[in-house]
Write a protein that holds these residues in place. Sequence first.
Motif, PDB file in Angstrom:
ATOM      1  N   ASN A 222       0.878  -1.146   0.070  1.00 35.06           N
ATOM      2  CA  ASN A 222      -0.011  -0.017   0.212  1.00 35.06           C
ATOM      3  C   ASN A 222       0.941   1.355   0.128  1.00 35.06           C
ATOM      4  N   LEU A 223       2.029   1.090   0.668  1.00 32.55           N
ATOM      5  CA  LEU A 223       2.987   2.453   0.857  1.00 32.55           C
ATOM      6  C   LEU A 223       3.456   2.639  -0.608  1.00 32.55           C
ATOM      7  N   ILE A 224       3.658   1.625  -1.564  1.00 38.55           N
ATOM      8  CA  ILE A 224       4.337   1.762  -2.863  1.00 38.55           C
ATOM      9  C   ILE A 224       3.189   2.289  -3.623  1.00 38.55           C
ATOM     10  N   PHE A 225       1.968   1.802  -3.534  1.00 38.67           N
ATOM     11  CA  PHE A 225       0.984   2.568  -4.337  1.00 38.67           C
ATOM     12  C   PHE A 225       0.806   4.064  -3.746  1.00 38.67           C
ATOM     13  N   PHE A 227       3.098   6.124  -2.917  1.00 36.39           N
ATOM     14  CA  PHE A 227       3.925   7.043  -3.487  1.00 36.39           C
ATOM     15  C   PHE A 227       4.466   6.813  -5.043  1.00 36.39           C
ATOM     16  N   THR A 228       3.613   5.911  -5.751  1.00 33.24           N
ATOM     17  CA  THR A 228       3.894   5.653  -7.140  1.00 33.24           C
ATOM     18  C   THR A 228       2.921   6.175  -7.977  1.00 33.24           C
ATOM     19  N   TRP A 229       1.617   6.028  -7.378  1.00 31.61           N
ATOM     20  CA  TRP A 229       0.426   6.249  -8.216  1.00 31.61           C
ATOM     21  C   TRP A 229       0.041   7.946  -8.108  1.00 31.61           C
ATOM     22  N   SER A 233      -3.180  11.275  -2.086  1.00 30.10           N
ATOM     23  CA  SER A 233      -2.599  12.106  -1.168  1.00 30.10           C
ATOM     24  C   SER A 233      -2.010  11.383  -0.028  1.00 30.10           C
ATOM     25  N   TRP A 234      -0.389  11.398  -0.459  1.00 32.24           N
ATOM     26  CA  TRP A 234       0.255  10.431   0.486  1.00 32.24           C
ATOM     27  C   TRP A 234       0.292  11.158   2.150  1.00 32.24           C
ATOM     28  N   GLU A 235       0.116  12.321   2.093  1.00 33.35           N
ATOM     29  CA  GLU A 235       0.004  12.967   3.276  1.00 33.35           C
ATOM     30  C   GLU A 235      -1.219  12.286   4.191  1.00 33.35           C
TER      31      GLU A 235
END
Length: 286
Positions: A222-225, A227-229, A233-235
């Motif tokens: 989920n973290l890969i998605f 920061f890559t998609w 809103s990664w925040e």
Amino acid sequence: MNDQAVCCYRHPDRETGVRCTRCERPICPECMVSASVGFQCPECVTSTSGTGHAPRAGAPRTIAGATHTDDPRLVTKVLLGINVAVWIAVMATDTGLLNALELFGRASLSEYGPSEGVAAGQWYRLLTAVFLHQQAMHIAFNMVSLWFLGPPLEAALGRARYLTLYLLSGLGGSALTYLLAPPNQPSLGASGAIFGLLGATAVLMRRLNYDMRPVIALLVLNLIFTFTWSNISWEAHVGGLVVGTAVAYGMVHAPRDRRALVQRLTCLAALVVIIAVVGIRTLQLG
């Protein structure tokens, strides 16, 4: 499920690594009752009640001190219903409701309109955005995640603690988004709260000595998605994850004799940090 998997004696479909300290039967989080040492099953607790040897007075308690309920999915169902109802309302009102509830710091929604947003005093956006979705795939992914992550946590934490965890995680995601995202960038969705539940699941599994590899793999994926998609809103994801993990840790690791106090202080501390972050950003935006 492999051949050596150990399952709860009351729920054969649930794998577990915890056993009752009295009868040694395997028990899942819903069946765990805190004792002076380890956990006991509901039957052993019932058989010792009234004899002076019960591990605690009153009804059986879960690992977080909550009483067992007939429907450990009630709050999850309510949260699902609210999210779906708001999504239907958004689809029916075009952009009107969306503009009124989504999260952004400060912006003007029309060329000559007044400044709006959290910095303009619309604090409710920090919470309403948590229940707001626009695309069908967005709400579908979040609600499926809620349905799978929510019930085990609701059973282990209890309804009130679980709801508090969900709301604080959502607010934590909103607060970090408000702090770091451009003030005119809109944000919406339950993803912050969902990431909080994911972090809480990892905490609970570690507390119960479960195999951590599945939840760690899910978290990393989920973290890969995140920061890559694009257009994510990664925040909100990181803020929800941090708050949910911290709150869950305080809930399941609180000492039994001071459990309620520690749990309340943990939630209060999380809320204070959220308020401080929002206050700092509001001062920055003037």
